[in-house]
Design a protein around this motif. Structure first.
Motif, short mmCIF file in Angstrom:
data_model
loop_
_atom_site.label_atom_id
_atom_site.label_comp_id
_atom_site.label_asym_id
_atom_site.label_seq_id
_atom_site.Cartn_x
_atom_site.Cartn_y
_atom_site.Cartn_z
N SER A 69 59.62 38.84 -22.87
CA SER A 69 60.57 37.70 -23.78
C SER A 69 61.00 36.85 -23.00
CB SER A 69 60.84 37.87 -24.75
OG SER A 69 61.56 39.08 -24.25
N VAL A 70 61.17 37.39 -21.52
CA VAL A 70 62.22 37.17 -20.61
C VAL A 70 61.09 35.88 -19.69
CG1 VAL A 70 63.51 38.12 -17.83
CG2 VAL A 70 63.56 39.25 -20.34
N VAL A 71 60.17 36.58 -19.04
CA VAL A 71 59.45 35.78 -18.72
C VAL A 71 59.47 34.25 -19.67
CG1 VAL A 71 56.52 35.41 -17.96
CG2 VAL A 71 58.16 37.36 -17.60
N GLN A 72 59.23 34.59 -20.83
CA GLN A 72 58.99 33.56 -21.55
C GLN A 72 59.93 32.03 -21.69
OE1 GLN A 72 59.31 33.95 -26.34
NE2 GLN A 72 57.61 32.30 -26.53
N ILE A 73 61.60 33.10 -21.98
CA ILE A 73 62.56 32.35 -21.28
C ILE A 73 62.40 31.97 -19.99
CG2 ILE A 73 64.47 32.63 -21.57
CD1 ILE A 73 64.90 35.20 -22.82
N LEU A 74 62.40 32.38 -18.55
CA LEU A 74 62.13 31.65 -17.75
C LEU A 74 61.33 30.62 -17.77
CD1 LEU A 74 62.45 34.68 -15.63
CD2 LEU A 74 64.35 33.37 -16.00
N SER A 75 60.16 30.99 -18.39
CA SER A 75 58.75 29.62 -18.07
C SER A 75 59.60 28.23 -19.06
CB SER A 75 57.64 30.36 -19.00
OG SER A 75 57.63 31.67 -18.03
#
Length: 292
Positions: free
Chosen positions: A120-126
């Motif tokens: 979920s963190v990588v999704q937000i950053l992307s």
């Protein structure tokens, strides 16, 4: 040769290194702080792979800015809670994220649950427009991670799935066989030495397909040690590093208590300059890098 110095580089004739990024933010724990690579002139007294990557990315790019939000000892949830919002407020176009190692070495560290949280963190950053670089863990028996190799392998495979889902980049330390050399590691066998940080920085830049000036360093082979010498070394390590680490875990204490982010605001990597504030637009006007 001092690996804290640039190797064989003619800065006066150096051409601009081609890449699309102007604002880099590093998130993570002691690995990203640069523990094991002491440098009094660097913020927090450590240099590390992230500083070395930023140094290379800034060459020939006067508008490049770098922030490092990492704090040693942080667990994955702490990194999310304490670093994600500040990172997003800085509006980076490149983010490196190394997290989960401190969780895995603790009893009950679940590589599947950690990867789900990281997803979920990588999704937000992307979705915020950043290129995200994730780190898998090294495959070596010379560190504490070597004692939990099966959990590390599961976590690494999960990270590849996360990266594929969000078009992130994997900085592949598992395949970096140079890390099997004991001289790549700090005496605590958990953090990397200056040589290790140098090697990892070059790998990260290669993963980003960025030309760089970090030349591989080939140390002379270690002389063979007797069983008695090896055993003595293990006992010294246990007394000086392992026992204090276990005591901190039992007391639920972290080596990062009371420590703040290494470089909380993005600013020029080399030389004097006023760091750019959180609310400003894309970085610009940074001074010409000062070459030493």
């Amino acid at each position: 040769m001092n690996v804290n110095e640039s190797v064989g580089v003619d800065h006066s004739a150096e051409a601009a290194l081609s890449h699309p990024w102007t604002r880099y933010v590093a998130m993570g724990d002691s690995f990203t702080v640069g523990i094991g690579d002491p440098e009094p002139a660097s913020p927090g007294g450590h240099r590390g792979w992230a500083d070395r990557v930023a140094e290379e990315l800034s060459r020939g790019h006067h508008d490049f800015a770098y922030a490092n939000l990492a704090v040693r000892g942080r667990l994955l949830q702490q990194i999310v809670d304490q670093q994600l919002a500040p990172c997003l407020s800085l509006r980076p176009d490149l983010v490196t994220l190394s997290a989960g190692g401190n969780d895995l070495v603790r009893p009950g560290g679940d590589p599947d649950a950690l990867a789900a949280k990281l997803d979920s963190v990588v999704q937000i950053l992307s979705l915020a427009g950043a290129t995200v670089v994730l780190f898998n863990a090294p495959d070596t028996g010379s560190s504490v991670l070597g004692r939990i190799r099966s959990k590390v392998a599961i976590y690494n495979e999960n990270l590849r799935t996360v990266a594929a889902r969000h078009d992130a980049v994997i900085a592949d330390m598992w395949s970096l066989r140079q890390l099997n050399d004991p001289r790549m590691w700090d005496p605590d066998r958990l953090h990397f030495s200056p040589l290790g940080h140098h090697t990892i920085a070059a790998m990260v830049l290669d993963s980003l397909n960025v030309q760089h000036t970090l030349e591989p360093l080939s140390p002379k082979p270690l002389p063979p040690r007797s069983w008695r010498e090896a055993r003595t070394g293990d006992l010294v390590w246990a007394r000086e590093h392992l026992v204090p680490w276990v005591i901190r875990r039992l007391r639920h204490r972290s080596s990062g208590e009371g420590i703040t982010a290494k470089r909380p605001l993005p600013g020029p990597v080399f030389g004097p300059g006023v760091p750019l504030g959180c609310g400003e637009g894309p970085p610009g006007g940074a001074q010409e890098p000062v070459r030493s």
